[in-house]
Scaffold this motif. Structure first.
Motif, PDB file in Angstrom:
ATOM      1  N   PHE A  54       5.145  -3.999  -5.113  1.00 27.27           N
ATOM      2  CA  PHE A  54       3.647  -3.302  -4.547  1.00 27.27           C
ATOM      3  C   PHE A  54       2.661  -3.981  -4.356  1.00 27.27           C
ATOM      4  N   ASP A  56      -0.344  -6.382  -4.906  1.00 25.02           N
ATOM      5  CA  ASP A  56      -2.244  -5.864  -6.231  1.00 25.02           C
ATOM      6  C   ASP A  56      -2.442  -4.323  -5.218  1.00 25.02           C
ATOM      7  N   ARG A  57      -1.524  -3.512  -4.271  1.00 26.73           N
ATOM      8  CA  ARG A  57      -2.243  -2.380  -3.469  1.00 26.73           C
ATOM      9  C   ARG A  57      -1.863  -0.853  -4.220  1.00 26.73           C
ATOM     10  N   LYS A  59      -2.447   2.678  -3.811  1.00 22.30           N
ATOM     11  CA  LYS A  59      -2.101   4.175  -3.549  1.00 22.30           C
ATOM     12  C   LYS A  59      -2.862   4.796  -3.257  1.00 22.30           C
ATOM     13  N   ALA A 112      -4.518   8.307   0.662  1.00 22.42           N
ATOM     14  CA  ALA A 112      -3.526   7.962   2.339  1.00 22.42           C
ATOM     15  C   ALA A 112      -2.789   9.261   2.368  1.00 22.42           C
ATOM     16  N   GLU A 276       7.335   4.720  -5.719  1.00 26.41           N
ATOM     17  CA  GLU A 276       6.622   4.808  -6.067  1.00 26.41           C
ATOM     18  C   GLU A 276       6.019   5.667  -7.476  1.00 26.41           C
ATOM     19  N   ASP A 299       1.589   2.252  -9.282  1.00 24.54           N
ATOM     20  CA  ASP A 299       1.108   1.900  -8.024  1.00 24.54           C
ATOM     21  C   ASP A 299       0.400   3.020  -7.388  1.00 24.54           C
ATOM     22  N   SER A 300       0.174   4.066  -7.834  1.00 23.16           N
ATOM     23  CA  SER A 300      -0.224   5.302  -7.271  1.00 23.16           C
ATOM     24  C   SER A 300      -0.787   5.790  -7.966  1.00 23.16           C
ATOM     25  N   ARG A 327      -6.102  -2.967  -4.954  1.00 25.55           N
ATOM     26  CA  ARG A 327      -6.874  -2.430  -3.899  1.00 25.55           C
ATOM     27  C   ARG A 327      -6.858  -1.611  -3.143  1.00 25.55           C
ATOM     28  N   GLN A 329      -5.045   0.459  -1.339  1.00 20.32           N
ATOM     29  CA  GLN A 329      -4.148   0.809   0.155  1.00 20.32           C
ATOM     30  C   GLN A 329      -4.877   1.102   1.428  1.00 20.32           C
ATOM     31  N   GLY A 330      -4.256   1.134   2.942  1.00 20.97           N
ATOM     32  CA  GLY A 330      -5.192   1.186   3.425  1.00 20.97           C
ATOM     33  C   GLY A 330      -6.856   0.982   3.805  1.00 20.97           C
ATOM     34  N   GLU A 333      -7.877  -2.400   3.667  1.00 13.89           N
ATOM     35  CA  GLU A 333      -7.285  -3.475   4.171  1.00 13.89           C
ATOM     36  C   GLU A 333      -7.833  -4.441   5.879  1.00 13.89           C
TER      37      GLU A 333
END
Length: 359
Positions: A54, A56-57, A59, A112, A276, A299-300, A327, A329-330, A333
């Motif tokens: 995943f 450095d994202r 969600k 997201a 996830e 990661d979420s 950072r 996600q989305g 970016e």
């Protein structure tokens, strides 16, 4: 303290997960009893797995409580359960416009995925039909945002109708292992929950199913529910930490420590290296100052409030993600402008939304 001879090396556990090898029961029990003085080593090693799949994202997900309270089920952990005397707001279904407005707050904060949740044993066909306009409005206003429904036990054909309405995913948590499920609920069984997750997958919905820790379970119970979840192969796995509401059978049960929560998240990541893994309810009060470390395993994360309890301010969540070196996600970016989390905070107060408090 020297590592016991029977305890596997953290690096070895991570290497196996990077190869998508399932950890053994003994390995997971070892992770769940990992000594505090070696916890950073464990997080660093398992964090390599999270980064491999995943990067450095992080969600962000946002809950919209479509229908609160008055549930006929007796799940012991839930403030909306049958017989609950918890001090919560109760209301029937939000309109499509109210749902759209509430979802917009989360999307403005960087979410997201929007999770539409309703209390109750399961939806009627009319409930499924009434969700369609709300989903259409959310997707029209927010192209690319995922919609996840969490409506309880599904009847045959309902998952297909939700998919046709534009729903992307369906959440139904197993919560605890099959062996002890009867300890936390008597109005439906573990097999009912498994069947609903399978129906969702069969209909083409992304399956989302996780657990609740802190309900008096043993390490063996946690390994059991992780194994049960692995058998369902969910795309996302929410890890909840019990909020022991007054007025429920589990009131006053404060058995989790931040370190225990990290061990549970590490075990979940090893079982689900490329799925996830989501920080969910109770993270603020149980992980406390170790929340940034948890992002090296999960990661979420849910942004803002939960169903009947308040989370942290959205701005603080976003700052925590950035300060931990990740950072969103989305939203951050491709040169996107900085996030503006203020609407999340407004929604927490019910200002300007027309919604009940905590709706």
């Amino acid at each position: 303290m020297a590592r016991p001879e029977h305890r596997p090396a953290a690096a070895g556990l991570a290497q196996a997960a990077l190869r998508r090898e399932r950890p053994s029961r003994a390995d997971l029990l070892s992770v769940l009893s990992w000594p505090d003085e070696g916890l950073l080593e464990l997080v660093a090693a398992v964090g390599r797995v999270r980064r491999r799949f995943f990067g450095d994202r992080v969600k962000l997900n946002y809950l919209v409580n479509l229908k609160s309270g008055l549930c006929p089920e007796d799940c012991a952990y839930c403030s909306q359960r049958l017989g609950s005397t918890a001090d919560i707001v109760t209301y029937t279904w939000l309109s499509a416009e109210q749902t759209r407005d509430a979802a917009a707050c989360g999307v403005a904060g960087g979410a997201a995925r929007v999770c539409l949740v309703a209390s109750g044993r399961g939806p009627t066909d009319r409930d499924v039909a009434r969700l369609a306009p709300a989903v259409a409005r959310i997707k029209e206003d927010n192209p690319g945002v995922e919609v996840c429904a969490c409506l309880g036990l599904l009847s045959p054909g309902q998952a297909e109708r939700l998919r046709e309405a534009g729903v992307d995913a369906y959440n139904h948590n197993l919560n605890t292992s099959g062996e002890r499920y009867a300890d936390i609920c008597s109005t439906h069984g573990f097999a009912d929950r498994v069947d609903t997750v399978r129906q969702a997958r069969h209909a083409g919905l992304s399956p989302c199913s996780g657990l609740i820790a802190g309900m008096g379970e043993s390490d063996e119970d946690l390994v059991g529910v992780l194994g049960d979840l692995r058998g369902l192969d969910p795309d996302s796995v929410p890890v909840n930490f019990l909020i022991p509401f007054d007025g429920t059978p589990l009131a006053g049960r404060w058995e989790l420590t931040p370190q225990r929560c990290l061990r549970i998240l590490a075990a979940a990541r090893l079982v689900f290296p490329d799925s996830e893994v989501r920080l969910a309810g109770g993270r603020e009060i149980h992980l406390r100052g170790l929340q940034p470390l948890a992002l090296h395993l999960a990661d979420s994360v849910f942004l803002g409030d939960y169903l009947t309890s308040e989370g942290g301010p959205g701005a603080e969540d976003l700052q925590m993600v950035r300060d931990a070196g990740f950072r969103v996600q989305g939203a951050e970016e491709a040169g996107a402008p900085p996030l503006r989390p203020d609407p999340v905070r407004l929604r927490r107060r019910g200002a300007g939304t027309g919604l009940p408090p905590n709706a």
